[in-house]
Design a protein around this motif. Structure first.
Motif, PDB file in Angstrom:
ATOM      1  N   GLY A  17       0.813  -1.213   0.000  1.00  0.00           N
ATOM      2  CA  GLY A  17       0.000   0.000   0.000  1.00  0.00           C
ATOM      3  C   GLY A  17       0.845   1.261   0.000  1.00  0.00           C
ATOM      4  N   GLY A  18       1.878   1.295   0.842  1.00  0.00           N
ATOM      5  CA  GLY A  18       2.749   2.467   0.904  1.00  0.00           C
ATOM      6  C   GLY A  18       3.505   2.696  -0.385  1.00  0.00           C
ATOM      7  N   PHE A  19       4.041   1.622  -0.962  1.00  0.00           N
ATOM      8  CA  PHE A  19       4.826   1.751  -2.201  1.00  0.00           C
ATOM      9  C   PHE A  19       3.958   2.205  -3.365  1.00  0.00           C
ATOM     10  N   VAL A  20       2.813   1.570  -3.548  1.00  0.00           N
ATOM     11  CA  VAL A  20       1.942   1.906  -4.680  1.00  0.00           C
ATOM     12  C   VAL A  20       1.423   3.332  -4.563  1.00  0.00           C
ATOM     13  N   GLY A  47       9.503  14.859   2.772  1.00  0.00           N
ATOM     14  CA  GLY A  47       8.360  14.883   3.687  1.00  0.00           C
ATOM     15  C   GLY A  47       7.049  14.615   2.974  1.00  0.00           C
ATOM     16  N   ALA A  48       6.874  15.230   1.800  1.00  0.00           N
ATOM     17  CA  ALA A  48       5.652  15.008   1.028  1.00  0.00           C
ATOM     18  C   ALA A  48       5.557  13.560   0.548  1.00  0.00           C
ATOM     19  N   LEU A  49       6.704  12.986   0.155  1.00  0.00           N
ATOM     20  CA  LEU A  49       6.714  11.599  -0.291  1.00  0.00           C
ATOM     21  C   LEU A  49       6.406  10.648   0.861  1.00  0.00           C
ATOM     22  N   PHE A  54       2.649   7.154   4.114  1.00  0.00           N
ATOM     23  CA  PHE A  54       1.775   6.990   5.278  1.00  0.00           C
ATOM     24  C   PHE A  54       0.308   6.873   4.844  1.00  0.00           C
ATOM     25  N   LEU A  55      -0.078   7.663   3.851  1.00  0.00           N
ATOM     26  CA  LEU A  55      -1.435   7.556   3.312  1.00  0.00           C
ATOM     27  C   LEU A  55      -1.669   6.159   2.751  1.00  0.00           C
ATOM     28  N   GLY A  56      -0.659   5.616   2.086  1.00  0.00           N
ATOM     29  CA  GLY A  56      -0.756   4.262   1.553  1.00  0.00           C
ATOM     30  C   GLY A  56      -0.903   3.226   2.652  1.00  0.00           C
ATOM     31  N   PHE A  57      -0.177   3.425   3.766  1.00  0.00           N
ATOM     32  CA  PHE A  57      -0.335   2.528   4.915  1.00  0.00           C
ATOM     33  C   PHE A  57      -1.787   2.549   5.406  1.00  0.00           C
ATOM     34  N   THR A  58      -2.356   3.757   5.465  1.00  0.00           N
ATOM     35  CA  THR A  58      -3.739   3.891   5.917  1.00  0.00           C
ATOM     36  C   THR A  58      -4.696   3.165   4.971  1.00  0.00           C
ATOM     37  N   LEU A 184      -5.650   0.560  -3.106  1.00  0.00           N
ATOM     38  CA  LEU A 184      -6.748  -0.345  -2.751  1.00  0.00           C
ATOM     39  C   LEU A 184      -6.766  -1.550  -3.681  1.00  0.00           C
ATOM     40  N   LEU A 185      -6.619  -1.309  -4.972  1.00  0.00           N
ATOM     41  CA  LEU A 185      -6.582  -2.413  -5.930  1.00  0.00           C
ATOM     42  C   LEU A 185      -5.383  -3.327  -5.677  1.00  0.00           C
ATOM     43  N   ALA A 186      -4.228  -2.722  -5.458  1.00  0.00           N
ATOM     44  CA  ALA A 186      -3.011  -3.516  -5.269  1.00  0.00           C
ATOM     45  C   ALA A 186      -3.082  -4.368  -4.009  1.00  0.00           C
ATOM     46  N   VAL A 187      -3.486  -3.772  -2.904  1.00  0.00           N
ATOM     47  CA  VAL A 187      -3.559  -4.508  -1.643  1.00  0.00           C
ATOM     48  C   VAL A 187      -4.635  -5.580  -1.705  1.00  0.00           C
TER      49      VAL A 187
END
Length: 226
Positions: A17-20, A47-49, A54-58, A184-187
């Protein structure tokens, strides 16, 4: 699934999720990130990356909650309809309703904004194509009757997880709707395809644990008999 394998499953999904999300964010918001690099604001770029990661983790946690909720719903569906075939037909009907709802209500497409219409049709195609490929692989690697269930999970559950972003009406929402779909699709694809592997690994671990317990029991029995 054993705790150890569940932890592996969880963190692998988290990393995906984080990587994608980071990759999708860089592509979709490249103008923003490139401006930071051009201005020499390296730390702001990092920081933005990291915020995208973190958004991907969520999103990964949301997808995992949706996956385990679906496993419960699927079992309820089979029990209620008393037939996997009937439940599959119900799932196909729900898939059709969800796609109809996306196109005519959630996307809010208009003929005046061709660019936005093209974007959302591309997102819809991505949802359907990735879901279809995942469902095909699931059926190929496990059992044929899992095709419809996997397709239902990938389309319906992913859409439900995506829905909060689709319901926002203000801000640069099209950008975030685009970015959030792909983790979401990847996970979800990872979860439904990898789960049998982790279940098998858990069965092997349980068998080894039972063997060790039996060996200790025999050893204690021999020691007591001396």
């Amino acid at each position: 699934m054993t705790i150890r394998n569940w932890v592996k499953f969880f963190f692998n999904a988290l990393l995906i999720g984080g990587f994608v999300t980071a990759v999708a964010g860089l592509i979709v918001r490249w103008e923003f990130f490139s401006d930071l690099l051009a201005a020499g604001e390296t730390w702001q770029f990092i920081g933005a990356l990291l915020w995208m990661v973190f958004l991907g983790f969520t999103m990964s946690v949301v997808a995992q909650m949706g996956f385990f909720a679906y496993l419960t719903v699927h079992q309820f569906g089979v029990n209620i309809f008393k037939s996997l075939t009937l439940w599959n037909w119900v799932q196909l009907l729900i898939i059709a309703v969800v796609l109809f709802d996306l196109i005519f209500f959630r996307f809010r497409l208009t003929t005046e904004d061709t660019g936005r219409t093209l974007l959302y049709l591309t997102l819809l195609a991505s949802l359907v194509i990735v879901s279809s490929i995942t469902a095909y692989l699931k059926a190929k690697w496990t059992k044929k009757h899992t095709l419809i269930s996997a397709l239902f999970f990938m389309i319906v559950i992913t859409t439900l997880e995506w829905l909060p972003a689709l319901m926002v009406r203000s801000g640069n929402i099209d950008t975030w709707v685009t970015i959030l779909l792909f983790p979401l699709l990847a996970v979800n694809a990872y979860q439904i395809l990898a789960l049998p592997k982790y279940n098998t690994m858990s069965d092997v671990d349980k068998a080894k644990l039972d063997a060790r317990r039996e060996a200790r029991r025999k050893e204690k029995t021999r020691a007591a008999s001396k």
